[in-house]
Design a protein around this motif. Sequence first.
Motif, PDB file in Angstrom:
ATOM      1  N   GLY A   1      32.639  62.898  30.889  1.00 56.92           N
ATOM      2  CA  GLY A   1      33.588  62.120  30.124  1.00 56.92           C
ATOM      3  C   GLY A   1      34.285  61.127  31.040  1.00 56.92           C
ATOM      4  N   VAL A   2      34.451  59.900  30.553  1.00 62.76           N
ATOM      5  CA  VAL A   2      35.146  58.870  31.330  1.00 62.76           C
ATOM      6  C   VAL A   2      36.639  59.006  31.064  1.00 62.76           C
ATOM      7  CG1 VAL A   2      35.393  56.409  31.777  1.00 62.76           C
ATOM      8  CG2 VAL A   2      33.154  57.345  31.159  1.00 62.76           C
ATOM      9  N   VAL A   3      37.389  59.293  32.105  1.00 61.22           N
ATOM     10  CA  VAL A   3      38.835  59.483  31.975  1.00 61.22           C
ATOM     11  C   VAL A   3      39.567  58.150  32.121  1.00 61.22           C
ATOM     12  CG1 VAL A   3      40.851  60.718  32.848  1.00 61.22           C
ATOM     13  CG2 VAL A   3      38.598  61.816  32.898  1.00 61.22           C
ATOM     14  N   THR A   4      39.282  57.432  33.185  1.00 61.19           N
ATOM     15  CA  THR A   4      39.921  56.131  33.412  1.00 61.19           C
ATOM     16  C   THR A   4      38.913  55.159  33.994  1.00 61.19           C
ATOM     17  OG1 THR A   4      40.637  56.721  35.656  1.00 61.19           O
ATOM     18  CG2 THR A   4      42.191  57.163  33.844  1.00 61.19           C
ATOM     19  N   VAL A   5      39.239  53.872  33.870  1.00 64.97           N
ATOM     20  CA  VAL A   5      38.453  52.800  34.482  1.00 64.97           C
ATOM     21  C   VAL A   5      39.414  51.893  35.242  1.00 64.97           C
ATOM     22  CG1 VAL A   5      36.954  50.816  34.096  1.00 64.97           C
ATOM     23  CG2 VAL A   5      36.724  52.841  32.646  1.00 64.97           C
ATOM     24  N   GLU A   6      39.174  51.707  36.534  1.00 61.78           N
ATOM     25  CA  GLU A   6      39.976  50.803  37.349  1.00 61.78           C
ATOM     26  C   GLU A   6      39.090  49.663  37.825  1.00 61.78           C
ATOM     27  OE1 GLU A   6      41.638  53.011  40.542  1.00 61.78           O
ATOM     28  OE2 GLU A   6      42.760  54.392  39.236  1.00 61.78           O
ATOM     29  N   THR A   7      39.598  48.441  37.775  1.00 64.04           N
ATOM     30  CA  THR A   7      38.800  47.283  38.150  1.00 64.04           C
ATOM     31  C   THR A   7      39.546  46.402  39.148  1.00 64.04           C
ATOM     32  OG1 THR A   7      39.619  45.943  36.304  1.00 64.04           O
ATOM     33  CG2 THR A   7      37.610  47.229  35.928  1.00 64.04           C
ATOM     34  N   GLU A   8      38.783  45.681  39.938  1.00 65.66           N
ATOM     35  CA  GLU A   8      39.335  44.641  40.806  1.00 65.66           C
ATOM     36  C   GLU A   8      38.342  43.496  40.843  1.00 65.66           C
ATOM     37  OE1 GLU A   8      38.954  45.445  45.222  1.00 65.66           O
ATOM     38  OE2 GLU A   8      38.809  47.501  44.444  1.00 65.66           O
ATOM     39  N   THR A   9      38.862  42.295  40.985  1.00 60.14           N
ATOM     40  CA  THR A   9      38.022  41.101  40.928  1.00 60.14           C
ATOM     41  C   THR A   9      38.463  40.109  41.982  1.00 60.14           C
ATOM     42  OG1 THR A   9      37.715  41.382  38.547  1.00 60.14           O
ATOM     43  CG2 THR A   9      37.210  39.217  39.449  1.00 60.14           C
ATOM     44  N   THR A  10      37.505  39.416  42.562  1.00 58.35           N
ATOM     45  CA  THR A  10      37.790  38.306  43.456  1.00 58.35           C
ATOM     46  C   THR A  10      36.672  37.287  43.300  1.00 58.35           C
ATOM     47  OG1 THR A  10      38.447  37.725  45.720  1.00 58.35           O
ATOM     48  CG2 THR A  10      36.587  39.246  45.480  1.00 58.35           C
ATOM     49  N   THR A  11      36.715  36.225  44.086  1.00 57.76           N
ATOM     50  CA  THR A  11      35.673  35.197  44.049  1.00 57.76           C
ATOM     51  C   THR A  11      35.315  34.781  45.474  1.00 57.76           C
ATOM     52  OG1 THR A  11      37.175  33.288  44.038  1.00 57.76           O
ATOM     53  CG2 THR A  11      36.657  34.295  41.895  1.00 57.76           C
ATOM     54  N   ASP A  12      34.193  34.090  45.599  1.00 60.31           N
ATOM     55  CA  ASP A  12      33.845  33.556  46.915  1.00 60.31           C
ATOM     56  C   ASP A  12      34.917  32.589  47.407  1.00 60.31           C
ATOM     57  OD1 ASP A  12      33.180  31.682  44.957  1.00 60.31           O
ATOM     58  OD2 ASP A  12      31.248  31.148  45.843  1.00 60.31           O
ATOM     59  N   ALA A  13      35.486  31.795  46.484  1.00 59.55           N
ATOM     60  CA  ALA A  13      36.541  30.853  46.868  1.00 59.55           C
ATOM     61  C   ALA A  13      37.790  31.585  47.364  1.00 59.55           C
ATOM     62  CB  ALA A  13      36.889  29.947  45.688  1.00 59.55           C
ATOM     63  N   ASP A  14      38.133  32.695  46.716  1.00 57.73           N
ATOM     64  CA  ASP A  14      39.289  33.477  47.157  1.00 57.73           C
ATOM     65  C   ASP A  14      39.089  34.013  48.570  1.00 57.73           C
ATOM     66  OD1 ASP A  14      40.605  33.108  44.752  1.00 57.73           O
ATOM     67  OD2 ASP A  14      39.890  34.999  43.885  1.00 57.73           O
TER      68      ASP A  14
END
Length: 264
Positions: free
Chosen positions: A108-121
């Motif tokens: 069972g999936v309890v939580t989902v955590e995400t992070e995002t960036t870019t090549d420019a960042d």
Amino acid sequence: MTVFSRAQLSLHPLQPSRQGPHWSGVPARAWFLDMTRAASPEIFARITADNQPACYTVSPLQKPAVADPAAFTLAFTTLDDDLTDLWATRILPVLPGAGITLGEKSYGVVTVETETTTDADLIQQHTLSAELPQRGLTLRFRTPVTFHSGGSQFPFPTPDLVFGGLLDRWNSLCDIQLHPDTRTFARECIRISRYRMESRRVDTGDSPYGVLTGGTGDCRYVVWRGDEYWQRVVHALAAFSRFAGVGARTSIGMGQVEVLPERG
């Protein structure tokens, strides 16, 4: 600009079970691709084409540093704009509270955590900053890392293999290109100052990958000569490694890495 995303699922077994003897990154990859195919057969066909550079990574099941002995985490990254958007808009939002199957086991999936960036960042943060770059950086290989070198497996992260491989992956995926001489700089101007690593056998069962050997642990790299610009590029590639992984077989969970803060 190219978007990189990382998602980590917190999982709980739906029935009592323990991890089997084979590497869980293989069924995790199969689940990731099945979810992608169900949401968009067109994107699935493109990212699995023979000439397509690796634009995702999937981790094996891992035990988090929490009190619950039954908990697991599963992480994956996307390094393609269409794939990232597909997961962000159509798949990740419906995962919390849902069940997923990895091989013969259900979670069972309890939580989902995400992070995002870019090549420019990453370029802005590491090559255009007013702060001077540190000469040293330490990578922690959380899952076994191996490389294809000279027609065989090479399970030790030398500077040219690590940063040369990250350079190739960056330039194959990103809109902003890095200078190819970065590889020469890594080979001639970066040394390993210390390491604490051990070899680990990875048995992928009946999969085509067979039995692999990789190294896990910490490795510190030091720029001992060279222009400040190249140091900055190396730090950008090190930050990229969190999303791209390092070495071979990153799509089944090998080469998962994090950058450790420098002491002092």
